[in-house]
Design a protein around this motif. Sequence first.
Motif, PDB file in Angstrom:
ATOM      1  N   PRO A  15       0.817  -1.228   0.000  1.00  0.00           N
ATOM      2  CA  PRO A  15       0.000   0.000   0.000  1.00  0.00           C
ATOM      3  C   PRO A  15       0.844   1.269   0.000  1.00  0.00           C
ATOM      4  CG  PRO A  15      -0.791  -1.543   1.657  1.00  0.00           C
ATOM      5  CD  PRO A  15       0.503  -2.093   1.152  1.00  0.00           C
ATOM      6  N   LEU A  18       1.425   3.310  -3.274  1.00  0.00           N
ATOM      7  CA  LEU A  18       0.420   4.191  -3.873  1.00  0.00           C
ATOM      8  C   LEU A  18       0.891   5.641  -3.922  1.00  0.00           C
ATOM      9  CD1 LEU A  18      -2.881   2.758  -2.449  1.00  0.00           C
ATOM     10  CD2 LEU A  18      -2.342   3.097  -4.845  1.00  0.00           C
ATOM     11  N   GLN A  19       1.471   6.091  -2.816  1.00  0.00           N
ATOM     12  CA  GLN A  19       1.896   7.487  -2.773  1.00  0.00           C
ATOM     13  C   GLN A  19       2.996   7.738  -3.805  1.00  0.00           C
ATOM     14  OE1 GLN A  19       1.857   9.047   1.065  1.00  0.00           O
ATOM     15  NE2 GLN A  19       3.055  10.861   0.588  1.00  0.00           N
ATOM     16  N   VAL A  22       1.431   7.975  -7.219  1.00  0.00           N
ATOM     17  CA  VAL A  22       0.841   9.305  -7.421  1.00  0.00           C
ATOM     18  C   VAL A  22       1.938  10.311  -7.742  1.00  0.00           C
ATOM     19  CG1 VAL A  22      -0.408  11.175  -6.291  1.00  0.00           C
ATOM     20  CG2 VAL A  22      -1.138   8.818  -5.941  1.00  0.00           C
ATOM     21  N   LEU A  23       3.037  10.228  -6.989  1.00  0.00           N
ATOM     22  CA  LEU A  23       4.149  11.173  -7.185  1.00  0.00           C
ATOM     23  C   LEU A  23       4.753  11.046  -8.581  1.00  0.00           C
ATOM     24  CD1 LEU A  23       6.479  11.358  -4.044  1.00  0.00           C
ATOM     25  CD2 LEU A  23       5.657  13.251  -5.443  1.00  0.00           C
TER      26      LEU A  23
ATOM     27  N   LEU B  63      -2.801  16.780 -10.595  1.00  0.00           N
ATOM     28  CA  LEU B  63      -3.736  15.947  -9.843  1.00  0.00           C
ATOM     29  C   LEU B  63      -4.059  16.672  -8.535  1.00  0.00           C
ATOM     30  CD1 LEU B  63      -5.073  13.213 -10.230  1.00  0.00           C
ATOM     31  CD2 LEU B  63      -3.204  12.198  -8.949  1.00  0.00           C
ATOM     32  N   THR B  67      -6.506  13.760  -3.962  1.00  0.00           N
ATOM     33  CA  THR B  67      -6.255  12.401  -4.445  1.00  0.00           C
ATOM     34  C   THR B  67      -5.117  11.771  -3.653  1.00  0.00           C
ATOM     35  OG1 THR B  67      -6.886  13.176  -6.624  1.00  0.00           O
ATOM     36  CG2 THR B  67      -5.828  11.034  -6.523  1.00  0.00           C
ATOM     37  N   TRP B  68      -4.154  12.602  -3.267  1.00  0.00           N
ATOM     38  CA  TRP B  68      -3.068  12.122  -2.422  1.00  0.00           C
ATOM     39  C   TRP B  68      -3.614  11.502  -1.156  1.00  0.00           C
ATOM     40  CZ3 TRP B  68       2.340  12.673  -2.323  1.00  0.00           C
ATOM     41  CH2 TRP B  68       2.890  13.283  -3.440  1.00  0.00           C
ATOM     42  N   VAL B  71      -6.247   8.263  -1.950  1.00  0.00           N
ATOM     43  CA  VAL B  71      -5.736   6.991  -2.456  1.00  0.00           C
ATOM     44  C   VAL B  71      -5.103   6.139  -1.367  1.00  0.00           C
ATOM     45  CG1 VAL B  71      -4.066   5.933  -4.012  1.00  0.00           C
ATOM     46  CG2 VAL B  71      -5.520   7.763  -4.815  1.00  0.00           C
ATOM     47  N   PRO B  72      -4.151   6.671  -0.550  1.00  0.00           N
ATOM     48  CA  PRO B  72      -3.597   5.822   0.492  1.00  0.00           C
ATOM     49  C   PRO B  72      -4.650   5.376   1.499  1.00  0.00           C
ATOM     50  CG  PRO B  72      -2.208   7.715   0.140  1.00  0.00           C
ATOM     51  CD  PRO B  72      -3.482   7.961  -0.606  1.00  0.00           C
ATOM     52  N   SER B  75      -6.594   2.065   0.472  1.00  0.00           N
ATOM     53  CA  SER B  75      -5.787   0.953  -0.029  1.00  0.00           C
ATOM     54  C   SER B  75      -6.598  -0.334  -0.021  1.00  0.00           C
ATOM     55  CB  SER B  75      -4.536   0.790   0.815  1.00  0.00           C
ATOM     56  OG  SER B  75      -4.904   0.518   2.127  1.00  0.00           O
ATOM     57  N   PRO B  76      -6.248  -1.309  -0.858  1.00  0.00           N
ATOM     58  CA  PRO B  76      -7.099  -2.481  -1.061  1.00  0.00           C
ATOM     59  C   PRO B  76      -7.488  -3.204   0.215  1.00  0.00           C
ATOM     60  CG  PRO B  76      -5.367  -2.434  -2.672  1.00  0.00           C
ATOM     61  CD  PRO B  76      -5.072  -1.337  -1.716  1.00  0.00           C
TER      62      PRO B  76
END
Lengths: 191, 178
Positions: A15, A18-19, A22-23, B63, B67-68, B71-72, B75-76
């Motif tokens: 997880p 993800l950041q 995005v970056l 973006l 969204t930052w 999204v985290p 997480s799934p």
Amino acid sequence: MDEKQLIQAVRKQDPNALQDLVLCHGDRLFRSACLLCGDPDEAQDLVHNTLLQALRSGHRFEGHSSLYTWLHAILLNLTRHYHRDRKRIIYDEELTVQRAIPVEQDPTVLDVKLTSGALMEALQRLSAPHREVLVLRFYENMKIDEIAGQLGVSSGTVKSRLHYAIAQMHSWLAPELNLSATSGTHERGRR
Amino acid sequence: MNCGSFRNHVFEYLDGSLTGRLQTAAEEHLDACAACREFVAEQRSIAGSLSRTFYDATESLHLPPQTWEQVPAASPGERRSSAVGTKGVRFPSRRLAWSVGLFGSAAVLMAGVLFVVVKAHWPGLIHPETAQTSMSIQLSYPVPAYKFHAGEGFVVDSVSYQTAVICQTVAISRNPRQ
């Protein structure tokens, strides 16, 4: 985190990746999504879902392409679903009017509408398959065989769509954007 | 190579991805054909203009910061744990929503089929005149009830479960064949 580490993290469905996704790729995916769907709000959702889906199916990434190309393939797939679903929506006139007010006040939307209104309008006049090849060719700077692989169609189909889409854009935008003027190209600039 | 054939390969020519023989034939054709030279120049010009226009139109787009944050947080693993029984659950796709709905419907259908099969395999159970005793068969299963609304995407407001019960008292024959 470099590209290799990021790929490893995505494959492990970490997880924390993800950041970094995005970056590294968020802005570029977002811009591409804006071109593909024409709506920054929807584009944000599409990128959000793209990143989540990438992490969920990270173990399937085989490394035959770059990470960005793989992410963009997911984005394309989600955009197709978006266009398909949008055809089913019956718009409520009152809701549309209510929604239009805050959207106009969003500076991001204003920016898109004022600086590239003609381009966005012309892109949205194209059918989704023609829009896809234009964005992949002139924004993602892909070669014909790369586009064919990304879309799962033959090179001949890509070229046919490209010829048609360019002719349409040329006819719609030539006066406003000076399309026929000789100019330096941005092609290959980002790859 | 003639003009039609060259123009069919013009994108690969611009990409530099023509194979050896085709590349040579294309260059020979270009040397001899002014119209195709003009066509190539026009295609280069259009490509450059479109490419520059795409970049200019989007380079100021970033973006949005939320969204930052989103999204985290989504997480799934966390999504899986909160995907059922909470308000505001958002299915990532319509297909998944359909799958959940179909699964619920299939569960109900299977319960009905099971009931019919049980009755079919013990024909004596349904003849009270030959029965010497009786038994009660009770099937219970959860039925999901979703409340949706049309928002941005496909949004489920709430998910609740009701337990449906099918209860049947049947007679049992000591020897169903008689």
